[in-house]
Design a protein around this motif. Structure first.
Motif, short mmCIF file in Angstrom:
data_model
loop_
_atom_site.label_atom_id
_atom_site.label_comp_id
_atom_site.label_asym_id
_atom_site.label_seq_id
_atom_site.Cartn_x
_atom_site.Cartn_y
_atom_site.Cartn_z
N SER A 117 36.51 31.44 23.42
CA SER A 117 35.11 31.91 23.78
C SER A 117 34.43 30.40 24.19
O SER A 117 33.69 30.11 25.31
CB SER A 117 34.52 32.70 23.06
OG SER A 117 33.11 32.88 23.49
N GLY A 118 34.57 29.54 23.04
CA GLY A 118 34.04 28.28 23.20
C GLY A 118 34.29 27.58 24.48
O GLY A 118 33.60 26.71 25.08
N VAL A 119 35.82 27.57 24.70
CA VAL A 119 36.41 26.82 25.99
C VAL A 119 35.90 27.50 27.23
O VAL A 119 35.42 26.79 28.23
CB VAL A 119 37.87 26.77 25.91
CG1 VAL A 119 38.39 26.33 27.22
CG2 VAL A 119 38.37 26.10 24.69
N PHE A 120 35.82 28.79 27.32
CA PHE A 120 35.27 29.45 28.52
C PHE A 120 34.14 29.30 28.97
O PHE A 120 33.81 28.95 30.24
CB PHE A 120 35.71 31.06 28.13
CG PHE A 120 35.47 31.80 29.40
CD1 PHE A 120 36.48 31.95 30.38
CD2 PHE A 120 34.29 32.59 29.80
CE1 PHE A 120 36.22 32.71 31.67
CE2 PHE A 120 33.95 33.42 30.73
CZ PHE A 120 35.11 33.29 31.82
N TYR A 121 33.12 29.23 27.76
CA TYR A 121 31.57 29.23 28.16
C TYR A 121 31.45 27.93 28.21
O TYR A 121 30.15 27.37 28.65
CB TYR A 121 30.99 30.13 27.32
CG TYR A 121 30.96 31.34 27.61
CD1 TYR A 121 30.37 32.09 28.46
CD2 TYR A 121 31.94 32.53 26.65
CE1 TYR A 121 30.56 33.38 28.97
CE2 TYR A 121 32.00 33.77 27.05
CZ TYR A 121 31.35 34.43 28.11
OH TYR A 121 31.38 35.84 28.51
N GLY A 122 31.86 27.02 27.28
CA GLY A 122 31.62 25.54 27.13
C GLY A 122 30.47 25.44 26.17
O GLY A 122 29.71 26.23 25.70
N HIS A 123 30.16 24.27 25.33
CA HIS A 123 29.35 23.88 24.51
C HIS A 123 27.75 24.08 25.18
O HIS A 123 27.76 23.89 26.67
CB HIS A 123 29.28 22.46 24.09
CG HIS A 123 28.94 22.08 22.86
ND1 HIS A 123 28.89 23.00 21.78
CD2 HIS A 123 28.07 20.96 22.30
CE1 HIS A 123 28.24 22.50 20.65
NE2 HIS A 123 27.69 21.37 21.01
N TYR A 124 26.92 24.06 24.56
CA TYR A 124 25.66 24.58 25.01
C TYR A 124 25.02 23.40 26.20
O TYR A 124 24.37 24.01 27.13
CB TYR A 124 24.27 24.49 23.90
CG TYR A 124 24.31 23.27 23.32
CD1 TYR A 124 23.30 22.32 23.91
CD2 TYR A 124 24.79 22.85 21.98
CE1 TYR A 124 22.91 21.09 23.43
CE2 TYR A 124 24.28 21.67 21.29
CZ TYR A 124 23.43 20.69 22.04
OH TYR A 124 23.35 19.57 21.50
N HIS A 125 25.45 22.36 26.52
CA HIS A 125 25.09 21.43 27.28
C HIS A 125 26.04 21.45 28.56
O HIS A 125 25.38 20.68 29.62
CB HIS A 125 24.73 19.94 26.89
CG HIS A 125 26.15 19.30 26.46
ND1 HIS A 125 27.11 19.71 25.75
CD2 HIS A 125 26.65 17.99 26.96
CE1 HIS A 125 28.14 19.01 25.59
NE2 HIS A 125 27.75 18.01 26.28
#
Length: 360
Positions: A117-125
């Motif tokens: 999920s972190g890879v798919f959506y990316g970090h907040y920035h």
């Protein structure tokens, strides 16, 4: 005089335009300041000094992404720039690869429990990279009508954006009638009007008609001061009674932020043109601007490290035991300097430099 180059909002190139690099540097500094101060806005409520400090620094800096988008519009929509589908696709692929690479890095550091999920959506920035890709995808279509002979229609487009998107959001906030104005404006189904496309086109319009804008510089700057005052004071007065107040006022899609971003862009461009002949300053600004993309990508991990490892663990300084104004400024200064140094060092490594630079 610097020649216009094949550049966009963050691309480091050999020949640069000084005025836009000044805006780039201010924009990346503003991005870092946003992320240094936003936690105070979310963690404290007015009239606390913590919220006051966070609100002051955050509201002043909230024009950062809009400045980057307007610079992109200046270059990507320039009629003198040769742009074909092949080059555009390559640029989009490079941006998407940057998104994937940095998403993997940040997911490994901060989202190990939900890595995919972190890879798919990316970090907040990293949302900015996807938004920029979206703008690039429609650039060939926009370039069909973004022409000097169509300027009156482009101004018309921006005015429609204000009427049907930027203004209704603020009406709903200050009248406290739910989302009545936004829902009514949505009934016209003008989804293609507004968003960051308006800033994209506005950047081109400012560059094209800058001499005209300069004649109204005083009025534009006063409008900007009024707008940032509305943002800052509105957050102070409304946040305690409306949890969405600061989100709305800080939003790129609110009318005060639109006016504020526009006025800052005009002011910085005019200011930069007045100081452009100072050669030592030019070289320094060019260097910083060339690193802006890398600083954008790397600064959140630097920020977290400075906050936890340096300030908290070594110096025992936390937001709870320090003056908020001093804390934010120290955090901002250290994060900015370290981010620029790391980006510069990475940019000198033959293979790693690709993750902090984009070249056409």
């Amino acid at each position: 005089m610097n020649k216009e180059t094949d550049a966009d909002a963050q691309l480091p190139v050999v020949n640069r335009i000084f005025s836009y690099d000044v805006i780039r540097v201010v924009a990346i500094l503003a991005v870092v300041m946003i992320h240094c101060s936003v936690s105070f806005v979310k963690s404290y409520n007015p009239p606390s000094i913590g919220f006051l400090a966070g609100n002051l620094f955050n509201s002043i800096s909230a024009m950062a992404i809009q400045l980057f988008v307007m610079i992109s519009g200046v270059f990507m929509l320039n009629r003198n720039r040769v742009l074909n589908i092949d080059n555009l696709v390559k640029k989009i692929i490079k941006l998407f690869m940057l998104f994937i690479i940095w998403s993997v890095i940040y997911a490994s550091l901060y989202h190990s429990n939900n890595f995919l999920s972190g890879v798919f959506y990316g970090h907040y920035h990293l949302w900015f990279l996807l938004m920029l890709i979206g703008l690039y995808l429609i650039t060939p279509i926009l370039r069909l009508f973004v022409k000097p002979e169509n300027k009156q229609y482009l101004y018309y487009f921006v005015v429609l954006s204000c009427i049907f998107q930027f203004i209704p959001v603020i009406i709903d906030l200050f009248l406290d009638q739910g989302d009545a104005a936004v829902k009514y404006s949505n009934m016209f189904y003008l989804d293609f009007v507004g968003g960051f496309v308006s800033y994209y086109i506005l950047g081109w319009l400012i560059a094209e008609d800058f001499e005209k804008f300069k004649r109204y510089k005083t009025f534009i700057c006063l409008a900007g001061v009024c707008s940032i005052s509305i943002i800052f004071i509105g957050c102070e007065l409304l946040t305690s009674s409306s949890c969405r107040a600061y989100k709305t006022l800080y939003s790129s899609l609110s009318f005060p932020m639109f006016v504020y971003s526009f006025s800052v862009f005009v002011f910085l461009k005019d200011f930069a043109e007045q100081i452009e002949n100072r050669l030592a300053l030019n070289f320094f600004v060019f260097r910083l601007a060339a690193l802006s993309l890398g600083v954008y990508l790397i600064h959140p991990m630097v920020l977290e490290s400075v906050k936890r490892n340096l300030l908290k663990n070594i110096f025992a300084v936390t937001p709870q035991n320090a003056n908020p104004f001093v804390y934010i400024l120290i955090l901002f200064l250290i994060t900015t300097v370290v981010s620029f140094i790391f980006t510069y060092l990475i940019s000198k490594v033959p293979y790693l430099k690709k993750i902090v630079k984009l070249k056409n």
